[in-house]
Design a protein around this motif. Structure first.
Motif, PDB file in Angstrom:
ATOM      1  N   LYS A 163       8.938  53.573  86.041  1.00 22.80           N
ATOM      2  CA  LYS A 163       8.385  54.091  86.054  1.00 22.80           C
ATOM      3  C   LYS A 163       9.244  55.609  85.650  1.00 22.80           C
ATOM      4  CE  LYS A 163       5.011  51.928  87.239  1.00 22.80           C
ATOM      5  NZ  LYS A 163       3.880  51.483  86.638  1.00 22.80           N
ATOM      6  N   ARG A 164      10.693  54.662  85.989  1.00 20.57           N
ATOM      7  CA  ARG A 164      11.681  56.474  86.011  1.00 20.57           C
ATOM      8  C   ARG A 164      12.679  56.037  83.921  1.00 20.57           C
ATOM      9  NH1 ARG A 164      15.119  53.161  89.277  1.00 20.57           N
ATOM     10  NH2 ARG A 164      13.728  53.461  91.403  1.00 20.57           N
ATOM     11  N   TYR A 165      12.517  57.827  83.920  1.00 21.91           N
ATOM     12  CA  TYR A 165      12.517  57.489  82.201  1.00 21.91           C
ATOM     13  C   TYR A 165      13.599  56.982  81.369  1.00 21.91           C
ATOM     14  CZ  TYR A 165      14.976  62.435  84.221  1.00 21.91           C
ATOM     15  OH  TYR A 165      15.648  62.986  84.301  1.00 21.91           O
ATOM     16  N   CYS A 166      14.675  57.050  82.920  1.00 18.40           N
ATOM     17  CA  CYS A 166      16.333  56.780  82.481  1.00 18.40           C
ATOM     18  C   CYS A 166      16.139  55.207  82.865  1.00 18.40           C
ATOM     19  CB  CYS A 166      17.272  56.983  83.985  1.00 18.40           C
ATOM     20  SG  CYS A 166      16.395  56.077  85.452  1.00 18.40           S
ATOM     21  N   CYS A 167      15.609  54.470  82.981  1.00 21.92           N
ATOM     22  CA  CYS A 167      14.997  53.080  82.873  1.00 21.92           C
ATOM     23  C   CYS A 167      14.806  53.260  81.709  1.00 21.92           C
ATOM     24  CB  CYS A 167      14.381  52.300  83.663  1.00 21.92           C
ATOM     25  SG  CYS A 167      15.194  52.412  85.434  1.00 21.92           S
ATOM     26  N   ARG A 168      13.596  53.703  81.578  1.00 25.40           N
ATOM     27  CA  ARG A 168      12.162  53.538  80.567  1.00 25.40           C
ATOM     28  C   ARG A 168      13.393  54.355  78.711  1.00 25.40           C
ATOM     29  NH1 ARG A 168       6.860  54.806  81.957  1.00 25.40           N
ATOM     30  NH2 ARG A 168       6.058  54.979  79.727  1.00 25.40           N
ATOM     31  N   ARG A 169      14.336  54.779  78.922  1.00 28.25           N
ATOM     32  CA  ARG A 169      14.783  54.867  77.787  1.00 28.25           C
ATOM     33  C   ARG A 169      16.128  53.747  77.677  1.00 28.25           C
ATOM     34  NH1 ARG A 169      20.695  57.275  80.272  1.00 28.25           N
ATOM     35  NH2 ARG A 169      20.846  55.889  82.047  1.00 28.25           N
ATOM     36  N   MET A 170      16.878  53.154  78.719  1.00 28.31           N
ATOM     37  CA  MET A 170      17.965  52.071  78.589  1.00 28.31           C
ATOM     38  C   MET A 170      17.062  51.009  76.971  1.00 28.31           C
ATOM     39  SD  MET A 170      20.633  52.602  79.859  1.00 28.31           S
ATOM     40  CE  MET A 170      21.554  51.344  80.282  1.00 28.31           C
ATOM     41  N   LEU A 171      15.680  50.555  77.792  1.00 28.04           N
ATOM     42  CA  LEU A 171      15.001  49.617  76.676  1.00 28.04           C
ATOM     43  C   LEU A 171      14.532  50.402  75.416  1.00 28.04           C
ATOM     44  CD1 LEU A 171      12.681  47.720  79.187  1.00 28.04           C
ATOM     45  CD2 LEU A 171      15.116  47.118  78.956  1.00 28.04           C
ATOM     46  N   ILE A 172      13.822  50.888  75.411  1.00 25.49           N
ATOM     47  CA  ILE A 172      13.483  52.286  74.416  1.00 25.49           C
ATOM     48  C   ILE A 172      14.801  52.157  73.217  1.00 25.49           C
ATOM     49  CG2 ILE A 172      13.172  54.875  72.821  1.00 25.49           C
ATOM     50  CD1 ILE A 172      11.145  54.120  75.125  1.00 25.49           C
TER      51      ILE A 172
ATOM     52  N   VAL B  16      21.847  44.461  75.105  1.00 26.95           N
ATOM     53  CA  VAL B  16      21.811  44.331  76.523  1.00 26.95           C
ATOM     54  C   VAL B  16      22.057  44.808  77.317  1.00 26.95           C
ATOM     55  CG1 VAL B  16      19.425  44.367  77.371  1.00 26.95           C
ATOM     56  CG2 VAL B  16      19.368  43.557  74.994  1.00 26.95           C
ATOM     57  N   PRO B  17      21.916  46.197  78.339  1.00 27.36           N
ATOM     58  CA  PRO B  17      22.543  46.305  79.303  1.00 27.36           C
ATOM     59  C   PRO B  17      21.640  45.890  80.277  1.00 27.36           C
ATOM     60  CG  PRO B  17      21.902  48.495  78.445  1.00 27.36           C
ATOM     61  CD  PRO B  17      21.522  47.709  77.177  1.00 27.36           C
ATOM     62  N   VAL B  18      22.810  45.032  80.992  1.00 28.22           N
ATOM     63  CA  VAL B  18      21.994  44.897  82.244  1.00 28.22           C
ATOM     64  C   VAL B  18      21.334  45.698  83.395  1.00 28.22           C
ATOM     65  CG1 VAL B  18      23.346  42.632  84.447  1.00 28.22           C
ATOM     66  CG2 VAL B  18      23.604  42.404  81.946  1.00 28.22           C
ATOM     67  N   ARG B  19      22.109  46.364  83.757  1.00 28.36           N
ATOM     68  CA  ARG B  19      21.552  47.417  84.753  1.00 28.36           C
ATOM     69  C   ARG B  19      20.851  48.896  83.620  1.00 28.36           C
ATOM     70  NH1 ARG B  19      20.565  45.648  89.952  1.00 28.36           N
ATOM     71  NH2 ARG B  19      21.624  43.619  90.274  1.00 28.36           N
ATOM     72  N   CYS B  20      20.198  49.819  84.238  1.00 26.17           N
ATOM     73  CA  CYS B  20      20.464  50.852  83.996  1.00 26.17           C
ATOM     74  C   CYS B  20      21.648  51.725  84.048  1.00 26.17           C
ATOM     75  CB  CYS B  20      19.459  51.664  84.723  1.00 26.17           C
ATOM     76  SG  CYS B  20      18.959  53.629  84.475  1.00 26.17           S
ATOM     77  N   PHE B  21      22.232  52.074  83.476  1.00 32.24           N
ATOM     78  CA  PHE B  21      23.869  53.317  83.806  1.00 32.24           C
ATOM     79  C   PHE B  21      23.556  54.377  84.552  1.00 32.24           C
ATOM     80  CE2 PHE B  21      24.651  52.927  78.682  1.00 32.24           C
ATOM     81  CZ  PHE B  21      24.686  50.614  79.157  1.00 32.24           C
ATOM     82  N   THR B  22      21.341  55.051  85.163  1.00 37.95           N
ATOM     83  CA  THR B  22      22.236  55.826  85.292  1.00 37.95           C
ATOM     84  C   THR B  22      21.898  56.037  86.942  1.00 37.95           C
ATOM     85  OG1 THR B  22      21.227  57.680  83.517  1.00 37.95           O
ATOM     86  CG2 THR B  22      20.853  58.113  85.727  1.00 37.95           C
ATOM     87  N   CYS B  23      20.859  54.784  87.035  1.00 45.10           N
ATOM     88  CA  CYS B  23      20.184  54.250  88.561  1.00 45.10           C
ATOM     89  C   CYS B  23      20.593  53.089  89.128  1.00 45.10           C
ATOM     90  CB  CYS B  23      18.734  54.156  89.304  1.00 45.10           C
ATOM     91  SG  CYS B  23      18.041  53.277  87.957  1.00 45.10           S
TER      92      CYS B  23
ATOM     93  N   ASP C 114      16.296  41.838  82.843  1.00 48.59           N
ATOM     94  CA  ASP C 114      15.494  40.410  82.757  1.00 48.59           C
ATOM     95  C   ASP C 114      13.985  40.883  81.767  1.00 48.59           C
ATOM     96  OD1 ASP C 114      14.513  43.070  84.501  1.00 48.59           O
ATOM     97  OD2 ASP C 114      13.340  40.873  85.598  1.00 48.59           O
ATOM     98  N   LYS C 115      13.523  42.608  81.340  1.00 47.02           N
ATOM     99  CA  LYS C 115      12.186  43.308  81.006  1.00 47.02           C
ATOM    100  C   LYS C 115      13.051  43.056  79.595  1.00 47.02           C
ATOM    101  CE  LYS C 115      11.361  45.192  85.072  1.00 47.02           C
ATOM    102  NZ  LYS C 115      13.031  44.938  86.362  1.00 47.02           N
ATOM    103  N   TYR C 116      14.063  43.274  78.543  1.00 48.27           N
ATOM    104  CA  TYR C 116      14.036  43.560  77.320  1.00 48.27           C
ATOM    105  C   TYR C 116      13.239  42.433  76.491  1.00 48.27           C
ATOM    106  CZ  TYR C 116      16.764  44.816  73.100  1.00 48.27           C
ATOM    107  OH  TYR C 116      16.944  44.741  71.346  1.00 48.27           O
ATOM    108  N   ALA C 117      13.451  41.099  76.970  1.00 46.18           N
ATOM    109  CA  ALA C 117      13.410  40.175  75.387  1.00 46.18           C
ATOM    110  C   ALA C 117      10.826  40.591  75.663  1.00 46.18           C
ATOM    111  CB  ALA C 117      12.788  39.145  76.179  1.00 46.18           C
TER     112      ALA C 117
END
Ligand SMILES: [Zn+2]
Length: 78
Positions: free
Chosen positions: A41-50, A3-10, A16-19
C-alpha cells in the motif's frame, strides 16, 4: 542490481514479492493492480519493486574479465 530484501524507507519485507510481481507484470497485468493484490500500500514499498532491475547477469561477464585481467597482471610481475 540485486533485489532489495526490505524497503529502504520503512523496512517492510519486499523481496518475497519480487518474483511474483515480475512474473505477473511480464504476463501483461497492470503493475498497479499487481502491487495492490500483493498488499503493498505504501508508495515507498511500491517503488522498491517498480524501480528494481536485476542486472547481475549483465554485470557478471565484466567481473569475470576484471578478475582475468588481475590474474594476468599478477603473473606479469613474477
Ligand atoms: Zn516502505
Amino acid at each position: 542490481m540485486i533485489v532489495p530484501v526490505r524497503c529502504f524507507t520503512c523496512g517492510s519485507l519486499v523481496a518475497d514479492k519480487y518474483a511474483s510481481f515480475q512474473q505477473r507484470v511480464k504476463a501483461g497485468e497492470d503493475p498497479k493492480k499487481v502491487l495492490d493484490s500483493l498488499g503493498l500500500k505504501r508508495y515507498c514499498c511500491r517503488r522498491m519493486l517498480i524501480t528494481s532491475t536485476d542486472v547481475i547477469d549483465q554485470l557478471t561477464p565484466y567481473n569475470e574479465a576484471l578478475w582475468r585481467r588481475h590474474s594476468e597482471f599478477a603473473n606479469e610481475r613474477v
